[in-house]
Design an enzyme around this catalytic site. Structure first.
Site, PDB file in Angstrom:
ATOM      1  N   GLY A  16       0.789  -1.128   0.275  1.00  0.00           N
ATOM      2  CA  GLY A  16       0.286   0.084  -0.061  1.00  0.00           C
ATOM      3  C   GLY A  16       1.141   0.835  -0.037  1.00  0.00           C
ATOM      4  O   GLY A  16       0.286   2.342  -0.914  1.00  0.00           O
ATOM      5  N   ASP A  36       9.855  -7.418  -3.930  1.00  0.00           N
ATOM      6  CA  ASP A  36       8.786  -7.695  -2.856  1.00  0.00           C
ATOM      7  C   ASP A  36       8.159  -9.230  -3.025  1.00  0.00           C
ATOM      8  O   ASP A  36       9.410 -10.057  -4.069  1.00  0.00           O
ATOM      9  CB  ASP A  36       7.303  -6.597  -3.737  1.00  0.00           C
ATOM     10  CG  ASP A  36       6.267  -6.757  -2.075  1.00  0.00           C
ATOM     11  OD1 ASP A  36       6.099  -5.676  -1.623  1.00  0.00           O
ATOM     12  OD2 ASP A  36       5.477  -7.899  -2.360  1.00  0.00           O
ATOM     13  N   TYR A 151       3.479  -7.958  16.690  1.00  0.00           N
ATOM     14  CA  TYR A 151       3.838  -6.272  16.110  1.00  0.00           C
ATOM     15  C   TYR A 151       4.451  -5.600  16.495  1.00  0.00           C
ATOM     16  O   TYR A 151       5.284  -5.212  16.594  1.00  0.00           O
ATOM     17  CB  TYR A 151       2.237  -5.702  15.189  1.00  0.00           C
ATOM     18  CG  TYR A 151       2.793  -4.858  14.097  1.00  0.00           C
ATOM     19  CD1 TYR A 151       3.175  -5.295  12.640  1.00  0.00           C
ATOM     20  CD2 TYR A 151       2.337  -2.943  14.624  1.00  0.00           C
ATOM     21  CE1 TYR A 151       3.218  -3.809  11.825  1.00  0.00           C
ATOM     22  CE2 TYR A 151       2.672  -2.832  13.587  1.00  0.00           C
ATOM     23  CZ  TYR A 151       3.211  -2.505  12.310  1.00  0.00           C
ATOM     24  OH  TYR A 151       3.372  -1.908  11.560  1.00  0.00           O
ATOM     25  N   LYS A 155       8.687  -4.109  15.733  1.00  0.00           N
ATOM     26  CA  LYS A 155       9.221  -2.602  16.246  1.00  0.00           C
ATOM     27  C   LYS A 155      10.314  -2.174  17.319  1.00  0.00           C
ATOM     28  O   LYS A 155      10.559  -1.244  16.606  1.00  0.00           O
ATOM     29  CB  LYS A 155       7.582  -1.635  15.213  1.00  0.00           C
ATOM     30  CG  LYS A 155       6.743  -2.012  14.195  1.00  0.00           C
ATOM     31  CD  LYS A 155       7.242  -2.447  12.976  1.00  0.00           C
ATOM     32  CE  LYS A 155       7.066  -2.423  11.585  1.00  0.00           C
ATOM     33  NZ  LYS A 155       7.057  -1.910  10.466  1.00  0.00           N
ATOM     34  N   VAL A 184      -1.686   3.547   9.055  1.00  0.00           N
ATOM     35  CA  VAL A 184      -2.136   4.098   7.795  1.00  0.00           C
ATOM     36  C   VAL A 184      -3.612   3.071   6.699  1.00  0.00           C
ATOM     37  O   VAL A 184      -3.154   2.150   6.896  1.00  0.00           O
ATOM     38  CB  VAL A 184      -0.877   4.427   7.425  1.00  0.00           C
ATOM     39  CG1 VAL A 184      -0.786   5.115   5.573  1.00  0.00           C
ATOM     40  CG2 VAL A 184       0.235   4.347   8.145  1.00  0.00           C
ATOM     41  N   THR A 186      -4.078   1.431   4.603  1.00  0.00           N
ATOM     42  CA  THR A 186      -3.588   0.636   3.187  1.00  0.00           C
ATOM     43  C   THR A 186      -3.782  -1.178   3.867  1.00  0.00           C
ATOM     44  O   THR A 186      -4.769  -1.649   4.775  1.00  0.00           O
ATOM     45  CB  THR A 186      -1.684  -0.019   3.340  1.00  0.00           C
ATOM     46  OG1 THR A 186      -1.590  -0.461   4.735  1.00  0.00           O
ATOM     47  CG2 THR A 186      -1.081   2.161   2.914  1.00  0.00           C
TER      48      THR A 186
END
Ligand SMILES: NC(=O)c1ccc[n+]([C@@H]2O[C@H](COP(=O)([O-])OP(=O)(O)OC[C@H]3O[C@@H](n4cnc5c(N)ncnc54)[C@H](OP(=O)(O)O)[C@@H]3O)[C@@H](O)[C@H]2O)c1
Length: 264
Positions: A16, A36, A151, A155, A184, A186
């Site tokens: 995205g 990717d 997650y 991070k 965001v 996406t």
């Protein structure tokens, strides 16, 4: 570092934010290696952009990262100015329900891939005496968020890697930038996350705005940047007064749990 006309390796290019960032960099005359796992979307994107080459690869393994780095360097005639570690995976789940294989995959893609790619490209940047590594983290890399536990852990690790490496490379001519967007819009955020976000009034930025800020951060030689208010303020409060943040997030956590545990 001005991004114009630079040799850039961008991971997560078919995602995205990746597609928008790739287009912006191409418009500035960058020579792009787009990386990717999504071959179809990646090849279509690279075909559209002048100066872009698709390198389809799996960043979840060391061998995959080594192969991507080798192919990218060969295509760029042995040099690289900028590595943007953007590829990433999310997971929204109660931790007791998290699949162990998903935890491993997420740590590989979000933490180890940026480390492996950086390790593979650093000698080239050191020979050049110049380069930049950009790691795209998250506000969740500074504020641990319930039900995004895996997650958040990934991070936090990426932020620690970025900070230590930046200090290690001080005076080397190679710079490290850590970028922490808030949520965001996406495909990374599936329908369940979007519904939870609406129920908790989570602020969400457009990928176009975030990409503009990423480019500005690189151009302005930022060491790190945290997007959005009040999220960027909460990052600071969480360092000094984490119990305040525990309290502030308690109601939101209860709502998030309902979504994380539901089957629809
Ligand atoms: N969206 C947000 O709310 C948000 C907020 C803060 C930070 N970020 C960070 O911003 C970055 C970009 O996110 P995004 O929203 O653009 O996500 P996205 O739309 O899901 O794109 C991520 C891309 O990474 C690719 N990828 C995943 N695993 C891979 C692997 N093993 N090898 C190679 N490529 C792989 C994905 O390919 P497939 O489609 O094939 O899986 C996808 O094209 C991520 O690091 C994310 O953590 C996102």
């Amino acid at each position: 570092m001005e991004v114009s006309n630079k040799r850039i390796i961008l991971t997560g290019a078919a995602g995205g934010m990746g597609g928008i960032l790739a287009r912006e960099l191409a418009a500035r005359g960058a020579r792009l290696i787009l990386v990717d796992a999504n071959a179809e979307a990646l090849n279509a994107l690279a075909g559209e952009l002048e100066g872009a080459t698709a390198v389809v690869g799996n960043l979840s393994t060391y061998q995959g990262c080594e192969a991507v780095a080798a192919e990218a360097l060969e295509t760029l005639d042995g040099g690289v100015d900028l590595l943007i570690n953007l590829a990433g995976l999310n997971s929204f789940a109660a931790f007791e329900d998290e699949d162990p294989a998903r935890i491993e995959l997420l740590m590989h893609v979000n933490v180890l891939a940026p480390m492996w790619l950086t390790r593979a490209l650093l000698p080239t940047m050191q020979r050049q005496g110049v380069g930049r590594i950009v790691n795209v983290g998250s506000i969740f890399g500074s504020i641990g968020f319930a039900y995004f536990t895996t997650y958040s852990a990934s991070k936090f690790a990426l932020r620690g890697f970025s900070e230590a490496l930046r200090r290690e490379l001080h005076d080397s001519g190679i710079k490290v930038t850590y970028i922490a967007p808030r949520a965001v819009k996406t495909p990374m955020n599936d329908d369940k996350v979007m519904r939870m976000g609406a129920a908790t009034k989570m602020n969400m930025d457009s990928p176009e705005d975030v990409v503009k800020k990423i480019i500005a951060a690189i151009n302005n030689d930022r060491k790190d940047i945290y997007f959005g208010f009040p999220e960027s303020l909460f990052v600071r409060i969480n360092v000094m007064f984490p119990r305040l943040v525990d309290k502030a997030l308690a109601a939101q956590n209860r709502i998030a749990r309902k979504f994380a545990k539901s089957n629809d």
